[in-house]
Enzyme design. Sequence first.
Site, mmCIF file in Angstrom:
data_model
loop_
_atom_site.group_PDB
_atom_site.id
_atom_site.type_symbol
_atom_site.label_atom_id
_atom_site.label_comp_id
_atom_site.label_asym_id
_atom_site.label_seq_id
_atom_site.Cartn_x
_atom_site.Cartn_y
_atom_site.Cartn_z
ATOM 1 N N HIS A 226 -9.482 2.467 0.980
ATOM 2 C CA HIS A 226 -7.997 1.937 1.223
ATOM 3 C C HIS A 226 -8.046 1.148 -0.236
ATOM 4 O O HIS A 226 -8.213 0.546 -0.999
ATOM 5 C CB HIS A 226 -8.184 0.756 1.227
ATOM 6 N N LYS B 126 -9.052 8.373 3.776
ATOM 7 C CA LYS B 126 -9.947 6.888 3.420
ATOM 8 C C LYS B 126 -11.425 6.460 3.873
ATOM 9 O O LYS B 126 -12.091 5.601 3.322
ATOM 10 C CB LYS B 126 -8.617 5.703 3.727
ATOM 11 N N GLU C 18 -0.184 4.903 14.234
ATOM 12 C CA GLU C 18 0.160 5.981 13.508
ATOM 13 C C GLU C 18 0.202 6.882 14.524
ATOM 14 O O GLU C 18 0.779 8.177 14.960
ATOM 15 C CB GLU C 18 -0.895 6.228 12.588
ATOM 16 N N HIS D 219 -2.159 7.371 6.753
ATOM 17 C CA HIS D 219 -2.630 6.248 6.105
ATOM 18 C C HIS D 219 -4.237 5.556 6.673
ATOM 19 O O HIS D 219 -4.814 5.329 5.645
ATOM 20 C CB HIS D 219 -1.106 5.522 6.834
ATOM 21 N N PHE E 297 1.753 -3.701 3.870
ATOM 22 C CA PHE E 297 2.139 -5.635 4.350
ATOM 23 C C PHE E 297 3.163 -5.039 4.356
ATOM 24 O O PHE E 297 3.537 -4.786 3.119
ATOM 25 C CB PHE E 297 1.463 -5.823 3.765
ATOM 26 N N CYS F 263 0.977 -1.427 -0.148
ATOM 27 C CA CYS F 263 0.178 -0.069 -0.184
ATOM 28 C C CYS F 263 0.990 1.292 -0.102
ATOM 29 O O CYS F 263 0.069 2.300 -0.415
ATOM 30 C CB CYS F 263 -0.840 -0.095 1.363
#
Length: 417
Positions: free
Chosen positions: A342, A337, A316, A305, A403, A165
Amino acid sequence: MELKRVVVTGLGALTPIGNNIQEYWNGLINGVSGAAPITYYDTEKHKTKFACEVKNFNVEEFIDRKEARRMDKFAQYAIVASDEAILDAGITGDNVDKHRVGVIWGAGIGGLETFQEEVLYYAKGDGTPKFNPFFIPKMIADIAPAHISMKNGFMGPNYTTVSACASSANALIDAFNYIRLGLCDVIISGGSEAAVTIAGMGGFNSMHALSTRNDSPETASRPFDATRDGFVLGEGAGALVLEEYEHAKARGAKIYCEVGGGGMSSDAYHLTAPHPEGIGVIAVMKNCLRDAKMNPEDIDHINTHGTSTPLGDVAELKAISAVFGDHAKKININSTKSMTGHLLGAAGGIEAIASILAIKHGIIPPTINHSVVDENINPELNLTLNKAQKRDIKVAMSNTFGFGGHNACVLFKKLED
């Protein structure tokens, strides 16, 4: 060696909340959710029955039918978004040296739909390996920038970054570095993804990564909310034209903003989960600030994110508090998002665009769908909840993580002559 300045001169978007830049921005500032029941296949036996699909999209309005059939959807999206960005930037064959124009693109997965279709077709047969001759060229992740370069004759660096991502954020950082080192004049960058498929949804469901809020898809992506239960898968593309400042001035290009810096890091922790204290996230934001030669107090806005996962959102925000200290309370933090879902490898591209447009218009898009306070999140942080906020923004950061512990952070700032 004196580094060149890099600016953004063109933008293009194809998203679940708008099929061009203006539609995308209108969707963002009005808090529109792109989540809805999946239309691409029968979801009766699936745990998650909704996603953020691109809507009202007819590829033949943009790409010749025969040519489109030779492309996976993720490459089609890349062409459409990059066409808009190139037109927006005013790039023509006469005002650039095509040997110094590159395409650096991001894709976390690539042609998943093509792979799924071909393997399922083979499985229905007698074991004879019969495949479409375009199977591999449609599937491979690097093919999107190849199509962009072939269509436009761009002969500079051409490749795809793959870091889950974080892919398109990494692509932007690479493009930024090529230009500031004087190796290119212009680079088309960003990313695209089209993973709303049986395999994509089923795979993420098996990891318990997706929201299963089937009774209310439009509210399922709820970053920072205590009741969040996973991310909502999205699709689409975001394209940016990065250009050397003097080159842009010489051809009279309009300039959205300057690219201030980029940072990268690795969690070195877990295949899919973030470090609970955000160690890698702390590092990537510090690296970005260092690269931009800026202090924490210089930052006005952070597009996080913010995927709406129980672990990721908290980690985060802990990292933001650790890096920015008391100044974190003065930063407008958001997660777009909550509206787009996403977009995996395309997330960094469309969120960079959201950050740039926030600078241009002086408006922070909201984090929608928030109703229940999470006691694990600092209540003094301004998460721009549920309604857009006006603000003069001089500097914005965009965070993107993937990931495997891949972290990327890009910084944009108002142009100062």
